[in-house]
Each structure stands twice: as structure tokens, then as C-alpha cells.
Design a protein around this motif. Structure first.
Motif, PDB file in Angstrom:
ATOM      1  N   ARG A 106       7.112  10.372   2.165  1.00 33.23           N
ATOM      2  CA  ARG A 106       7.430   9.263   2.963  1.00 33.23           C
ATOM      3  C   ARG A 106       5.820   8.905   3.406  1.00 33.23           C
ATOM      4  NH1 ARG A 106      10.575  10.935   7.012  1.00 33.23           N
ATOM      5  NH2 ARG A 106      12.166  10.732   5.900  1.00 33.23           N
ATOM      6  N   LYS A 107       4.958   9.517   3.944  1.00 34.06           N
ATOM      7  CA  LYS A 107       3.418   9.155   4.270  1.00 34.06           C
ATOM      8  C   LYS A 107       2.663   8.335   3.126  1.00 34.06           C
ATOM      9  CE  LYS A 107       2.551  12.484   8.014  1.00 34.06           C
ATOM     10  NZ  LYS A 107       1.737  13.671   8.258  1.00 34.06           N
ATOM     11  N   GLY A 108       2.980   9.081   1.682  1.00 34.90           N
ATOM     12  CA  GLY A 108       2.413   8.532   0.633  1.00 34.90           C
ATOM     13  C   GLY A 108       2.848   7.068   0.154  1.00 34.90           C
ATOM     14  N   GLY A 109       4.317   7.141   0.464  1.00 38.78           N
ATOM     15  CA  GLY A 109       4.950   5.804   0.144  1.00 38.78           C
ATOM     16  C   GLY A 109       4.445   4.803   1.013  1.00 38.78           C
ATOM     17  N   LYS A 110       4.258   5.113   2.208  1.00 38.59           N
ATOM     18  CA  LYS A 110       3.867   3.917   3.503  1.00 38.59           C
ATOM     19  C   LYS A 110       2.307   3.583   3.114  1.00 38.59           C
ATOM     20  CE  LYS A 110       6.797   5.270   7.167  1.00 38.59           C
ATOM     21  NZ  LYS A 110       6.624   5.822   8.550  1.00 38.59           N
ATOM     22  N   ALA A 111       1.654   4.512   2.706  1.00 32.35           N
ATOM     23  CA  ALA A 111       0.135   4.311   2.296  1.00 32.35           C
ATOM     24  C   ALA A 111       0.048   3.535   1.142  1.00 32.35           C
ATOM     25  CB  ALA A 111      -0.519   5.645   2.276  1.00 32.35           C
ATOM     26  N   SER A 112       0.784   3.755   0.003  1.00 28.73           N
ATOM     27  CA  SER A 112       0.888   2.709  -1.231  1.00 28.73           C
ATOM     28  C   SER A 112       1.347   1.476  -0.872  1.00 28.73           C
ATOM     29  CB  SER A 112       1.976   3.767  -2.390  1.00 28.73           C
ATOM     30  OG  SER A 112       2.054   2.841  -3.372  1.00 28.73           O
ATOM     31  N   GLY A 113       2.220   1.410   0.045  1.00 35.20           N
ATOM     32  CA  GLY A 113       2.698  -0.074   0.181  1.00 35.20           C
ATOM     33  C   GLY A 113       1.775  -0.783   1.267  1.00 35.20           C
ATOM     34  N   GLU A 114       0.905  -0.124   2.057  1.00 33.46           N
ATOM     35  CA  GLU A 114      -0.138  -0.739   2.673  1.00 33.46           C
ATOM     36  C   GLU A 114      -1.350  -1.310   1.909  1.00 33.46           C
ATOM     37  OE1 GLU A 114      -2.167  -2.365   5.675  1.00 33.46           O
ATOM     38  OE2 GLU A 114      -0.174  -1.668   5.787  1.00 33.46           O
ATOM     39  N   ALA A 115      -1.608  -0.384   0.793  1.00 34.42           N
ATOM     40  CA  ALA A 115      -2.527  -0.748  -0.198  1.00 34.42           C
ATOM     41  C   ALA A 115      -2.010  -1.872  -0.967  1.00 34.42           C
ATOM     42  CB  ALA A 115      -2.882   0.725  -1.194  1.00 34.42           C
ATOM     43  N   ARG A 116      -1.084  -1.951  -1.431  1.00 38.11           N
ATOM     44  CA  ARG A 116      -0.470  -3.038  -2.126  1.00 38.11           C
ATOM     45  C   ARG A 116      -0.533  -4.339  -1.387  1.00 38.11           C
ATOM     46  NH1 ARG A 116       3.481   0.473  -3.769  1.00 38.11           N
ATOM     47  NH2 ARG A 116       5.310  -0.612  -2.602  1.00 38.11           N
ATOM     48  N   ARG A 117      -0.173  -4.340  -0.306  1.00 38.44           N
ATOM     49  CA  ARG A 117      -0.421  -5.407   0.937  1.00 38.44           C
ATOM     50  C   ARG A 117      -1.795  -5.941   0.737  1.00 38.44           C
ATOM     51  NH1 ARG A 117       3.905  -3.283   3.171  1.00 38.44           N
ATOM     52  NH2 ARG A 117       2.756  -2.042   4.522  1.00 38.44           N
ATOM     53  N   LYS A 118      -2.490  -5.120   0.732  1.00 36.58           N
ATOM     54  CA  LYS A 118      -3.921  -5.313   1.072  1.00 36.58           C
ATOM     55  C   LYS A 118      -4.444  -5.991  -0.168  1.00 36.58           C
ATOM     56  CE  LYS A 118      -5.428  -2.173   4.775  1.00 36.58           C
ATOM     57  NZ  LYS A 118      -6.457  -1.283   5.067  1.00 36.58           N
ATOM     58  N   LYS A 119      -4.203  -5.507  -1.273  1.00 36.95           N
ATOM     59  CA  LYS A 119      -4.428  -6.071  -2.529  1.00 36.95           C
ATOM     60  C   LYS A 119      -3.979  -7.399  -2.877  1.00 36.95           C
ATOM     61  CE  LYS A 119      -4.450  -4.986  -7.589  1.00 36.95           C
ATOM     62  NZ  LYS A 119      -4.094  -4.358  -8.492  1.00 36.95           N
ATOM     63  N   ARG A 120      -2.675  -7.668  -2.265  1.00 37.11           N
ATOM     64  CA  ARG A 120      -2.063  -9.156  -2.728  1.00 37.11           C
ATOM     65  C   ARG A 120      -2.691 -10.067  -1.717  1.00 37.11           C
ATOM     66  NH1 ARG A 120       2.916  -7.396  -2.029  1.00 37.11           N
ATOM     67  NH2 ARG A 120       3.150  -7.314   0.068  1.00 37.11           N
ATOM     68  N   GLN A 121      -3.088  -9.667  -0.462  1.00 40.10           N
ATOM     69  CA  GLN A 121      -3.984 -10.562   0.486  1.00 40.10           C
ATOM     70  C   GLN A 121      -4.919 -10.794  -0.103  1.00 40.10           C
ATOM     71  OE1 GLN A 121      -3.756  -7.931   4.145  1.00 40.10           O
ATOM     72  NE2 GLN A 121      -1.837  -8.902   4.504  1.00 40.10           N
ATOM     73  N   MET A 122      -5.782  -9.763  -0.711  1.00 40.47           N
ATOM     74  CA  MET A 122      -7.303 -10.128  -1.283  1.00 40.47           C
ATOM     75  C   MET A 122      -7.081 -11.198  -2.537  1.00 40.47           C
ATOM     76  SD  MET A 122     -10.284  -7.537  -2.455  1.00 40.47           S
ATOM     77  CE  MET A 122      -9.930  -6.546  -1.224  1.00 40.47           C
ATOM     78  N   GLN A 123      -5.848 -10.943  -3.172  1.00 40.78           N
ATOM     79  CA  GLN A 123      -5.758 -11.908  -4.212  1.00 40.78           C
ATOM     80  C   GLN A 123      -5.534 -13.168  -3.708  1.00 40.78           C
ATOM     81  OE1 GLN A 123      -2.598 -10.153  -6.442  1.00 40.78           O
ATOM     82  NE2 GLN A 123      -3.788  -9.752  -8.332  1.00 40.78           N
ATOM     83  N   GLN A 124      -4.606 -13.239  -2.775  1.00 39.44           N
ATOM     84  CA  GLN A 124      -4.398 -14.545  -2.280  1.00 39.44           C
ATOM     85  C   GLN A 124      -5.542 -15.251  -1.695  1.00 39.44           C
ATOM     86  OE1 GLN A 124      -1.359 -13.537   0.533  1.00 39.44           O
ATOM     87  NE2 GLN A 124       0.388 -13.914  -0.971  1.00 39.44           N
ATOM     88  N   GLU A 166      11.920  22.288   4.045  1.00 44.24           N
ATOM     89  CA  GLU A 166      12.416  21.222   3.304  1.00 44.24           C
ATOM     90  C   GLU A 166      12.064  19.808   3.808  1.00 44.24           C
ATOM     91  OE1 GLU A 166      16.615  21.300   2.285  1.00 44.24           O
ATOM     92  OE2 GLU A 166      16.642  23.346   2.014  1.00 44.24           O
ATOM     93  N   ARG A 167      11.832  19.986   5.088  1.00 39.67           N
ATOM     94  CA  ARG A 167      11.612  18.733   5.554  1.00 39.67           C
ATOM     95  C   ARG A 167      10.170  18.062   5.519  1.00 39.67           C
ATOM     96  NH1 ARG A 167      11.555  18.600  11.685  1.00 39.67           N
ATOM     97  NH2 ARG A 167       9.791  17.458  11.675  1.00 39.67           N
ATOM     98  N   GLU A 168       9.075  19.091   5.156  1.00 36.70           N
ATOM     99  CA  GLU A 168       7.714  18.770   4.889  1.00 36.70           C
ATOM    100  C   GLU A 168       7.618  17.873   3.575  1.00 36.70           C
ATOM    101  OE1 GLU A 168       5.434  22.095   5.266  1.00 36.70           O
ATOM    102  OE2 GLU A 168       6.019  22.543   7.486  1.00 36.70           O
ATOM    103  N   PRO A 169       7.985  18.174   2.726  1.00 38.56           N
ATOM    104  CA  PRO A 169       7.600  17.597   1.178  1.00 38.56           C
ATOM    105  C   PRO A 169       8.222  16.223   1.443  1.00 38.56           C
ATOM    106  CG  PRO A 169       8.821  19.512   0.639  1.00 38.56           C
ATOM    107  CD  PRO A 169       8.712  19.565   2.339  1.00 38.56           C
ATOM    108  N   ARG A 170       9.472  15.935   2.145  1.00 38.64           N
ATOM    109  CA  ARG A 170      10.057  14.730   2.352  1.00 38.64           C
ATOM    110  C   ARG A 170       9.131  13.842   3.313  1.00 38.64           C
ATOM    111  NH1 ARG A 170      15.039  15.484   5.454  1.00 38.64           N
ATOM    112  NH2 ARG A 170      15.119  17.095   3.764  1.00 38.64           N
ATOM    113  N   GLU A 171       8.643  14.252   4.301  1.00 32.05           N
ATOM    114  CA  GLU A 171       7.660  13.681   5.369  1.00 32.05           C
ATOM    115  C   GLU A 171       6.526  13.237   4.491  1.00 32.05           C
ATOM    116  OE1 GLU A 171       7.078  16.148   8.616  1.00 32.05           O
ATOM    117  OE2 GLU A 171       9.170  15.874   9.169  1.00 32.05           O
ATOM    118  N   ALA A 172       5.833  14.295   3.673  1.00 32.80           N
ATOM    119  CA  ALA A 172       4.635  13.714   2.838  1.00 32.80           C
ATOM    120  C   ALA A 172       4.740  12.824   1.794  1.00 32.80           C
ATOM    121  CB  ALA A 172       4.282  15.211   2.146  1.00 32.80           C
TER     122      ALA A 172
END
Length: 146
Positions: A21-39, A13-19
Motif C-alpha cells: 500500500r505504501k509503495g502504491g501511494k508513493a508511485s501515485g505521488e510520483a506519477r502526479r508530480k511527473k504529470r504536473q511537471m509536464q503540464q 500477513e498484514r505487513e506485506p499488504r501495508e508495504a
């Protein structure tokens, strides 16, 4: 439909939650990079224009010094390219940037119409009784057996 052979099986049960979480962190990082590029792009476009040719070009067109930004120089260059070479894509870019894209405007009007229609706003209902009478006659007169 998904091919069952391509799906990853999780062992606990723990593995899907961890996957997730990793996807959420990667998505947040991608959004941050996109926002920095816009700025960064906004910063570059709003900087004062440099270069003698660009400044002379803007002065020739009558722009004041405060309006001489990289953004203005870029738009003027696209404008000149459209005029001088007949570049249709440059003309379309300039038209769309100015907000005159007929396709987008039509879609926006259709969307607003549909939205208003759902709410019952701006839906005129015409009284057609006079027109109906002129076409079909008065229904009371037809019932008389003369």
C-alpha cells in the motif's frame, strides 16, 4: 537470483499488504508530480515569447506574432546553433523532433511489418510456377522414359 540475506522477512500477513500500500501511494505521488511537471513545461513552451532579441529573431525569419511562442524560439535557436556552429547534436535534436529519425522510423516499420505478419496482412504470395518450370523444367515431361 536474489540473495536470501538481502530479502526482508515479514512477521505477519498484514505487513506485506501495508508495504504494498505504501509503495502504491508513493508511485501515485510520483506519477502526479511527473504529470504536473509536464503540464508546467507545456505551459512555459506555449507562452508568448518575451525579450527583444527573441522577437526580432523570429520576425527576421518571417514568423507571425501568433506563432511567436517560447517553443518556436527554442526550436529556432537550436536550428541556428546547428547551422552556425555545426553542432551535430543540435541538428539531431531538430531532426528527431520533426519526426525524421531514420532509426526510429525503421523500428516503427519493422514493428508494423511483424504485427501485420502475425495477422497475415500484406503478405504477398507470389506464383512461382513459371519460374520453377524455367529452372527445373516441366515435371510431367521428366517422367516420360524416352
Amino acid at each position: 537470483m536474489a540473495n536470501e540475506g538481502n530479502l526482508k522477512k515479514f512477521g505477519s500477513e498484514r505487513e506485506p499488504r501495508e508495504a504494498g500500500r505504501k509503495g502504491g501511494k508513493a508511485s501515485g505521488e510520483a506519477r502526479r508530480k511527473k504529470r504536473q511537471m509536464q503540464q508546467a513545461a507545456k505551459l512555459l513552451l506555449n507562452m508568448p515569447v518575451v525579450g527583444e532579441n527573441a522577437v526580432k529573431n523570429l520576425e527576421t525569419l518571417g514568423f507571425s506574432e501568433e506563432d511567436m511562442t517560447n517553443q518556436m524560439a527554442l526550436l529556432v535557436r537550436v536550428f541556428q546553433k546547428a547551422l552556425q556552429t555545426g553542432d551535430v547534436r543540435a541538428a539531431e535534436f531538430l531532426r528527431d523532433t520533426a519526426g525524421y529519425n531514420p532509426e526510429t522510423n525503421l523500428k516503427e516499420r519493422q514493428f508494423k511489418y511483424e504485427k501485420d505478419k502475425e495477422k497475415g496482412i500484406n503478405q504477398e504470395i507470389e506464383d512461382t510456377s513459371e519460374t520453377d518450370e524455367s529452372i527445373y523444367g516441366n515435371p510431367e515431361e521428366k517422367d516420360d522414359p524416352v
